[in-house]
Motif scaffolding. Structure first.
Motif, PDB file in Angstrom:
ATOM      1  N   GLY A 176      33.677  38.937  -9.153  1.00 20.90           N
ATOM      2  CA  GLY A 176      34.006  40.178  -8.473  1.00 20.90           C
ATOM      3  C   GLY A 176      32.856  40.788  -7.702  1.00 20.90           C
ATOM      4  O   GLY A 176      32.999  41.857  -7.118  1.00 20.90           O
ATOM      5  N   ALA A 177      31.670  40.126  -7.700  1.00 23.52           N
ATOM      6  CA  ALA A 177      30.526  40.700  -7.003  1.00 23.52           C
ATOM      7  C   ALA A 177      30.742  40.636  -5.500  1.00 23.52           C
ATOM      8  O   ALA A 177      31.247  39.649  -4.971  1.00 23.52           O
ATOM      9  CB  ALA A 177      29.257  39.941  -7.372  1.00 23.52           C
ATOM     10  N   GLU A 178      30.351  41.691  -4.809  1.00 21.58           N
ATOM     11  CA  GLU A 178      30.466  41.677  -3.360  1.00 21.58           C
ATOM     12  C   GLU A 178      29.431  40.715  -2.796  1.00 21.58           C
ATOM     13  O   GLU A 178      28.380  40.494  -3.382  1.00 21.58           O
ATOM     14  CB  GLU A 178      30.264  43.075  -2.786  1.00 21.58           C
ATOM     15  N   PRO A 179      29.708  40.082  -1.642  1.00 21.14           N
ATOM     16  CA  PRO A 179      28.822  39.044  -1.124  1.00 21.14           C
ATOM     17  C   PRO A 179      27.454  39.608  -0.754  1.00 21.14           C
ATOM     18  O   PRO A 179      27.328  40.719  -0.263  1.00 21.14           O
ATOM     19  CB  PRO A 179      29.571  38.528   0.111  1.00 21.14           C
ATOM     20  N   GLU A 191      21.709  41.990 -10.753  1.00 23.89           N
ATOM     21  CA  GLU A 191      22.126  40.696 -11.288  1.00 23.89           C
ATOM     22  C   GLU A 191      21.732  39.525 -10.395  1.00 23.89           C
ATOM     23  O   GLU A 191      21.410  38.446 -10.892  1.00 23.89           O
ATOM     24  CB  GLU A 191      23.641  40.697 -11.509  1.00 23.89           C
ATOM     25  N   GLU A 192      21.767  39.718  -9.072  1.00 19.68           N
ATOM     26  CA  GLU A 192      21.591  38.583  -8.177  1.00 19.68           C
ATOM     27  C   GLU A 192      20.190  38.451  -7.594  1.00 19.68           C
ATOM     28  O   GLU A 192      19.827  37.378  -7.106  1.00 19.68           O
ATOM     29  CB  GLU A 192      22.619  38.646  -7.051  1.00 19.68           C
ATOM     30  N   VAL A 193      19.392  39.514  -7.629  1.00 21.00           N
ATOM     31  CA  VAL A 193      18.058  39.432  -7.027  1.00 21.00           C
ATOM     32  C   VAL A 193      16.962  39.861  -8.003  1.00 21.00           C
ATOM     33  O   VAL A 193      16.030  39.107  -8.259  1.00 21.00           O
ATOM     34  CB  VAL A 193      17.984  40.280  -5.731  1.00 21.00           C
ATOM     35  N   GLY A 197      23.282  41.548   5.025  1.00 21.75           N
ATOM     36  CA  GLY A 197      24.440  41.256   5.860  1.00 21.75           C
ATOM     37  C   GLY A 197      25.280  40.172   5.246  1.00 21.75           C
ATOM     38  O   GLY A 197      25.347  39.990   4.048  1.00 21.75           O
ATOM     39  N   ASP A 198      25.934  39.381   6.144  1.00 16.61           N
ATOM     40  CA  ASP A 198      26.827  38.359   5.618  1.00 16.61           C
ATOM     41  C   ASP A 198      26.130  37.038   5.356  1.00 16.61           C
ATOM     42  O   ASP A 198      26.741  36.070   4.953  1.00 16.61           O
ATOM     43  CB  ASP A 198      28.005  38.135   6.583  1.00 16.61           C
ATOM     44  N   GLY A 199      24.824  36.978   5.643  1.00 15.08           N
ATOM     45  CA  GLY A 199      24.069  35.785   5.309  1.00 15.08           C
ATOM     46  C   GLY A 199      24.010  34.765   6.406  1.00 15.08           C
ATOM     47  O   GLY A 199      23.144  33.906   6.411  1.00 15.08           O
ATOM     48  N   ARG A 200      24.908  34.859   7.398  1.00 12.62           N
ATOM     49  CA  ARG A 200      24.911  33.818   8.419  1.00 12.62           C
ATOM     50  C   ARG A 200      23.671  33.870   9.293  1.00 12.62           C
ATOM     51  O   ARG A 200      23.182  32.844   9.738  1.00 12.62           O
ATOM     52  CB  ARG A 200      26.165  33.952   9.281  1.00 12.62           C
ATOM     53  N   HIS A 252      23.806  47.026  -1.185  1.00 12.40           N
ATOM     54  CA  HIS A 252      24.665  46.256  -2.082  1.00 12.40           C
ATOM     55  C   HIS A 252      24.891  46.897  -3.438  1.00 12.40           C
ATOM     56  O   HIS A 252      25.677  46.383  -4.225  1.00 12.40           O
ATOM     57  CB  HIS A 252      24.094  44.849  -2.266  1.00 12.40           C
ATOM     58  N   GLY A 253      24.216  47.992  -3.722  1.00 12.96           N
ATOM     59  CA  GLY A 253      24.425  48.676  -4.986  1.00 12.96           C
ATOM     60  C   GLY A 253      23.569  48.135  -6.106  1.00 12.96           C
ATOM     61  O   GLY A 253      22.943  47.074  -5.996  1.00 12.96           O
TER      62      GLY A 253
END
Length: 332
Positions: A113-116, A157-159, A2-5, A150-151
């Motif tokens: 450019g990575a989506e959040p 790259e992020e996880v 999600g958005d992380g919040r 998230h694709g």
């Protein structure tokens, strides 16, 4: 995700009456399934200290600390019932110096450019903790959800890469203690990448443009980054041929002549396997009728190719750049 919040642990009473984290967010943070949290609550009384009147339970920082200790103890081999009794007396969150694999994680660099992704560090920690416990179902669930939401590029790259690096650093500093963790995590990442699928209607390549061929050079067994590239190409709907690790030179040359690929990606993890004469040979390989012959563009992937550039060959620095280059070649 999600958005992380929702992943942020707030003090009780802050904001709404339902301050705290949800069961799903806490499960991802700990690297366990929501079913496991509900089972611990039912069997050992490990539920949230304060329960709201609604359907969704919220977990306070004290609840989170208790469950983190429960996970630490069970991963060390303590029986769940005994671990629960000990964890109920735990009130402080894990300190930064706690010697767990998950705390070795470095915050991943956010690609342009990575989506959040919300909080990538928490995603990494949840995955690392599940891997340390050898909790294969949880590792698989987290990776599947990561790619679906998230694709491939963001997930890789992020996880995936930061978590793999943390595991690698840990077993290098602790002998062979965590080798099994790296093997399990790598296998499940490979499995998640293999399950990645493309759009319902794949892109039609430019007229006369062949597929993209991916192969490790002879002697190279390290294939996971190439699998990530293959999965990313599938997401883009591009035709590919994946040959995997240690492809013999003769077989690779024959495949190029038979397929007429628009591009050939050669992966080398170490300098000892980077075969520059082979790369030049592939770049010069032609196919087709006389007067209309074609030849592939060669992309050199992996740290093994570090050093002097090869004329007319591309060396993208990462997955995102490789995909951009290959999409451009396929679309003519």
């Amino acid at each position: 995700m999600g958005d992380g919040r929702s992943d942020q642990v707030r003090e009780p009473g802050e904001g709404s009456a339902e301050a705290g984290v949800t069961t799903g967010a806490l499960a991802r943070r700990l690297g366990v399934s929501p079913t496991t949290l509900r089972s611990w609550d039912r069997r050992y009384g490990m539920g949230p200290a304060v329960r709201s009147g609604g359907r969704h339970r919220r977990w306070t920082p004290q609840d989170v600390a208790m469950l983190e200790e429960m996970c630490r103890l069970t991963s060390a081999g303590v029986p769940p019932a005994e671990a629960a009794r000990a964890a109920k007396g735990w009130s402080d969150p894990l300190e930064p110096g706690d010697e767990s694999l998950a705390d070795d994680l470095e915050p991943p660099a956010r690609a342009a450019g990575a989506e959040p992704l919300g909080d990538p560090r928490q995603e990494c920690k949840g995955l690392a903790r599940a891997a340390v416990r050898l909790d294969a179902p949880s590792v698989d669930d987290q990776l599947t959800a990561l790619v679906q939401r998230h694709g491939v590029v963001v997930g890789w790259e992020e996880v995936m890469v930061p978590t793999l690096h943390a595991v690698g650093r840990k077993w290098e500093s602790a002998g062979d203690r965590y080798v099994e963790v790296e093997h399990l995590l790598s296998w499940h990442i490979s499995r998640a990448l293999h399950r990645a699928s493309g759009p319902a209607e794949p892109k039609a390549p430019a007229t006369g443009v062949g597929p993209i061929l991916l192969a490790c050079v002879p002697g190279e067994q390290h294939c996971l980054p190439l699998e990530a590239l293959h999965a990313g190409l599938l997401e883009q709907g591009l035709p590919t041929r994946m040959f995997g690790p240690a492809v013999p030179s003769e077989a690779l040359t024959a495949a190029v002549r038979r397929l007429g690929p628009v591009a050939v990606v050669l992966w080398s993890q170490t300098r000892s396997t980077a075969d520059r004469p082979l790369a030049r040979h592939i770049a010069a390989t032609t196919w087709g009728v006389k007067g209309a012959r074609g030849r592939p563009t060669v992309l050199l992937g992996g740290p093994g190719w570090a050093g002097r550039p090869e004329p007319d060959m591309l060396r993208p620095p990462g997955l995102r750049e490789a995909l951009t280059a290959l999409v451009g070649l396929a679309e003519g």
